[in-house]
Design a protein around this motif. Sequence first.
Motif: not given
Length: 375
Positions: A132-139
């Motif tokens: 999730l940290s790697a995922t580049g979406q604030d949501g």
Amino acid sequence: MNTYARFDLLIESGKGAICRDEKGNEYVDFTSGIGVNCLGWCDDEWADAVSAQAHKLNHTSNLYYTEPCALLAQKLCACTGYAKVFFGNSGAEANEGAIKLARKYSYDKYGDGRSKVVTLVNSFHGRTISTLSATGQDGYHKWFFPFTGGFEHVPAGDLYALSNALEGACALVVEFVQGEGGVVALDANFVAEAYEMCRASDVLFVADEVQTGMGRTGKLLASQHFGILPDITTLAKGLGGGLPIGAVLAGEKVANTLGAGMHGSTFGGNPVVCAGANVVVDRLDDKLLADVARKGEYIRSRLDGCPGVKAVSGLGMMVGILPETKKAADIAKQALAKGLLVLTAKDRVRLLPPLTIDDAALEKGMDILTSILKD
Ligand SMILES: *Cc1c(COP(=O)(O)O)cnc(C)c1O
């Protein structure tokens, strides 16, 4: 738990690209699960291999060798050009493994202070705390604090931001086509420049091919469209043909970075799952890949100039459709009512048909879809 907003559909059985609900209604499949059932539902050869293996040897720990796992490792390395592979059970787990591998490589060579992992804005890398940290979406960065530190997101295409971010980084992780992000393909020039930048500073280039890998884009790996072999590639969704598996493919540079006891997974490399994956790898020959490219073109030709379609994105049989006025979610609901399963990603309708879908089912599905888009 209440973690899924499910459609009002119970799928009871399926064969190829057609499934049935409990009342006997038929549906054409443009989803493959979410890019998982690359050979469609219950392919005979795949199901025979899986059931034969289930009768022969269901599981051993990773303290021993099994033939299906060893064969899969050998075949995957041979067809992709990688040196070694680690097997886990999902895309997120594969990405976790890639992150650990990259950090260890950098630590061994450069010591502390070079642990940052750079990813792209609008990416999706999984649901564990670190991915999730790697995922580049604030949501995705809500509720579950504290998230794993050491990640930075840069906009795709922004080489200046990338070169700054790579300072103190051990790896850059990219999806060549951002799937969950709305089926957005990276620009070839950006990929080439990013790859060169990583080479120049010994930052590992990691491809998250959990969705794009295993023939989805018309090549075995999407990296082949860009003419590069990333240091690390992760696979999952399509690899098992419908059973859970994830893989971290390691190039020569990082092939011996991890030693005994440094990483593991109880279920990783399960012989039943690997027996199915071996069938998937065997079936993905040049002929099938050319057919995927052809069917991807067919889908695009049907959408080209179709009223109600604002834009079409993606690669091969990974297709995003931006509707002119309709909401993607409404289109998916209408499609279901007319006997067609489609996905959405952000504001787009997303198509991930089985790679083996026959022309008749593909045409029928496109007839239904275009009639809804036009409407
Ligand atoms: C689906 C997906 C993941 C996560 O895979 P899981 O098997 O759900 O953990 C990671 N990366 C990409 C690009 C994906 O599409």
